[in-house]
Motif scaffolding. Structure first.
Motif, PDB file in Angstrom:
ATOM      1  N   PHE A  74      37.468  36.545  35.702  1.00  0.00           N
ATOM      2  CA  PHE A  74      36.940  35.429  34.930  1.00  0.00           C
ATOM      3  C   PHE A  74      37.803  34.173  35.075  1.00  0.00           C
ATOM      4  CE2 PHE A  74      34.908  38.954  32.547  1.00  0.00           C
ATOM      5  CZ  PHE A  74      33.590  38.555  32.714  1.00  0.00           C
ATOM      6  N   ASP A  75      38.825  34.238  35.941  1.00  0.00           N
ATOM      7  CA  ASP A  75      39.650  33.056  36.159  1.00  0.00           C
ATOM      8  C   ASP A  75      38.979  32.131  37.161  1.00  0.00           C
ATOM      9  OD1 ASP A  75      41.405  34.297  34.517  1.00  0.00           O
ATOM     10  OD2 ASP A  75      42.828  34.880  36.086  1.00  0.00           O
ATOM     11  N   VAL A  76      39.313  30.847  37.048  1.00  0.00           N
ATOM     12  CA  VAL A  76      38.743  29.861  37.962  1.00  0.00           C
ATOM     13  C   VAL A  76      39.152  30.163  39.405  1.00  0.00           C
ATOM     14  CG1 VAL A  76      38.680  27.417  38.519  1.00  0.00           C
ATOM     15  CG2 VAL A  76      38.808  28.151  36.148  1.00  0.00           C
ATOM     16  N   PHE A  77      38.193  30.058  40.308  1.00  0.00           N
ATOM     17  CA  PHE A  77      38.408  30.258  41.742  1.00  0.00           C
ATOM     18  C   PHE A  77      39.010  31.606  42.091  1.00  0.00           C
ATOM     19  CE2 PHE A  77      38.626  25.523  41.647  1.00  0.00           C
ATOM     20  CZ  PHE A  77      37.457  25.325  42.357  1.00  0.00           C
ATOM     21  N   SER A  78      38.772  32.638  41.251  1.00  0.00           N
ATOM     22  CA  SER A  78      39.400  33.907  41.588  1.00  0.00           C
ATOM     23  C   SER A  78      38.369  34.902  42.099  1.00  0.00           C
ATOM     24  CB  SER A  78      40.100  34.489  40.371  1.00  0.00           C
ATOM     25  OG  SER A  78      39.139  35.126  39.580  1.00  0.00           O
ATOM     26  N   GLN A  79      38.783  35.649  43.063  1.00  0.00           N
ATOM     27  CA  GLN A  79      37.950  36.722  43.565  1.00  0.00           C
ATOM     28  C   GLN A  79      38.788  37.989  43.518  1.00  0.00           C
ATOM     29  OE1 GLN A  79      36.782  34.940  47.341  1.00  0.00           O
ATOM     30  NE2 GLN A  79      34.854  34.371  46.392  1.00  0.00           N
ATOM     31  N   ALA A  80      38.112  39.133  43.401  1.00  0.00           N
ATOM     32  CA  ALA A  80      38.834  40.381  43.171  1.00  0.00           C
ATOM     33  C   ALA A  80      39.921  40.627  44.210  1.00  0.00           C
ATOM     34  CB  ALA A  80      37.857  41.544  43.109  1.00  0.00           C
TER      35      ALA A  80
ATOM     36  N   GLY B  19      31.634  36.064  50.924  1.00  0.00           N
ATOM     37  CA  GLY B  19      31.404  34.656  50.612  1.00  0.00           C
ATOM     38  C   GLY B  19      31.591  34.405  49.134  1.00  0.00           C
ATOM     39  N   GLY B  20      31.192  33.223  48.651  1.00  0.00           N
ATOM     40  CA  GLY B  20      31.291  32.920  47.224  1.00  0.00           C
ATOM     41  C   GLY B  20      32.496  32.062  46.909  1.00  0.00           C
ATOM     42  N   SER B  21      32.473  31.460  45.728  1.00  0.00           N
ATOM     43  CA  SER B  21      33.497  30.476  45.370  1.00  0.00           C
ATOM     44  C   SER B  21      34.477  30.998  44.338  1.00  0.00           C
ATOM     45  CB  SER B  21      32.812  29.250  44.781  1.00  0.00           C
ATOM     46  OG  SER B  21      32.186  29.607  43.555  1.00  0.00           O
ATOM     47  N   GLY B  22      34.107  32.062  43.618  1.00  0.00           N
ATOM     48  CA  GLY B  22      34.951  32.514  42.524  1.00  0.00           C
ATOM     49  C   GLY B  22      34.743  31.689  41.262  1.00  0.00           C
TER      50      GLY B  22
END
Ligand code: ADP
Length: 303
Positions: free
Chosen positions: A192-198, A207-210
């Motif tokens: 749930f953090d900004v720009f974070s991905q697992a 892909g994706g922005s986080g």
């Protein structure tokens, strides 16, 4: 005094942070406009006579431009919420229409035929509620497309239940469940953090922005709910939240009743070999007041 100077410093810091978010919100808008023009032009070029090589170049440019636009849209939404600029719509809407639009968007992007998408909708939900339809749709699109993205095989289920109807309000529980790759305990603390991905490899693989989940969480909070996740690595994920929405008043209901009378005469044949999705489809058909008949195979259906 110390307190006064601390207060002043805090106010200044808040103001600086707000103006930064403001700047971002405005910039994103400035970027989005020409970006839409680029996409429009690419679309027009695609419709002219192109060699197969040119066609290939243009379609790649289109894919890149679309993903850039998605990123900009996410940043715009995020910075608007962050700057406290985002105000929710408060208008009557039909839940059925939200689901229709959701299925339209998802059917365009769900190309993986190993994943079954199931809508399991409670018949007790008041058909017409009051709230921000577009934001709700956006939450559902984000959560469902994540679920589809991270599920290579199995099912993605959108479940909407009506928990209670009381004093003109409906308590609605919404869950998006998948049988996908799941999220580990450590990853869970950051998604749930900004720009974070697992994992850092996620962007490369999927892909994706986080930003999607951050935005979903803020939207749900603006709607006075809370977004939860339950998941374990390799065991799928479930994102769920509960909303309390006012039920639309009699005049809007009257119009709905009219359209429901019309629906009664419809007969629907459900053809589906998957038992659980057949059961859900039949339930939905009957919930809508239609006459539903189920079969499993095409020959049966033809007969
Ligand atoms: P992204 O644009 O990267 O999808 P999100 O904020 O939507 O950004 O998601 C953040 C990260 O949370 C994802 O990159 C992924 O690692 C993890 N995640 C989100 N939804 C799921 C899901 N249904 N299953 C597994 N992992 C997920």
């Amino acid at each position: 005094t110390l307190e006064a100077s601390l207060r002043k410093a805090k106010d200044e810091a808040d103001a600086a942070s707000a103006s930064k978010s403001n700047f971002l919100a405005n910039m994103s808008h400035e970027i989005r406009t020409p970006m839409n023009a680029v996409l429009g032009m690419l679309h027009l070029v695609m419709r002219t006579n192109l060699s197969s090589q040119q066609n290939d170049y243009i379609s790649k440019a289109q894919i890149a431009a679309k993903s850039l636009l998605n990123l900009i849209n996410d940043i715009l939404d995020f910075s608007k919420v962050d700057a406290g600029k985002l105000e929710l719509e408060y208008a009557p809407f039909e839940i059925e229409e939200v689901l229709f639009e959701l299925s339209t968007v998802l059917s365009g992007s769900n190309s993986n035929s190993n994943v079954e998408l199931i809508f399991d909708i409670d018949k007790g939900i008041p058909p017409c509620l009051i709230g921000d339809k577009m934001r709700l749709l956006q939450i559902l699109i984000n959560l469902s497309s994540n679920a589809l993205k991270f599920t290579l095989e199995g099912r993605v289920t959108l479940e909407i239940k009506c928990l209670a109807v009381d004093k003109g309000m409906a308590r609605i529980a919404i869950a998006v469940k998948d049988t996908g790759i799941g999220i580990s305990v450590e990853q869970m603390q950051h998604i749930f953090d900004v720009f974070s991905q697992a994992e850092s490899s996620t962007a490369r693989r999927f892909g994706g922005s986080g930003l999607g989940l951050v935005i979903c969480r803020r939207f749900v909070e603006l709607m006075k709910g809370e977004l939860f996740v339950e998941s374990a690595l390799g065991e799928g994920s479930c994102f769920h939240f509960t909303l309390e929405l006012p039920i639309a008043k009699a005049d809007q209901k009257k119009q709905l009743a009219k359209s429901q009378v019309k629906r009664r005469s419809v007969r629907i044949l459900v053809v589906d070999s998957n038992e659980s999705s057949q059961a859900v489809s039949i339930r939905m058909v009957r919930t809508l007041g239609w006459h539903g008949v189920k079969t499993e195979t095409v020959p049966q259906a033809l007969a």
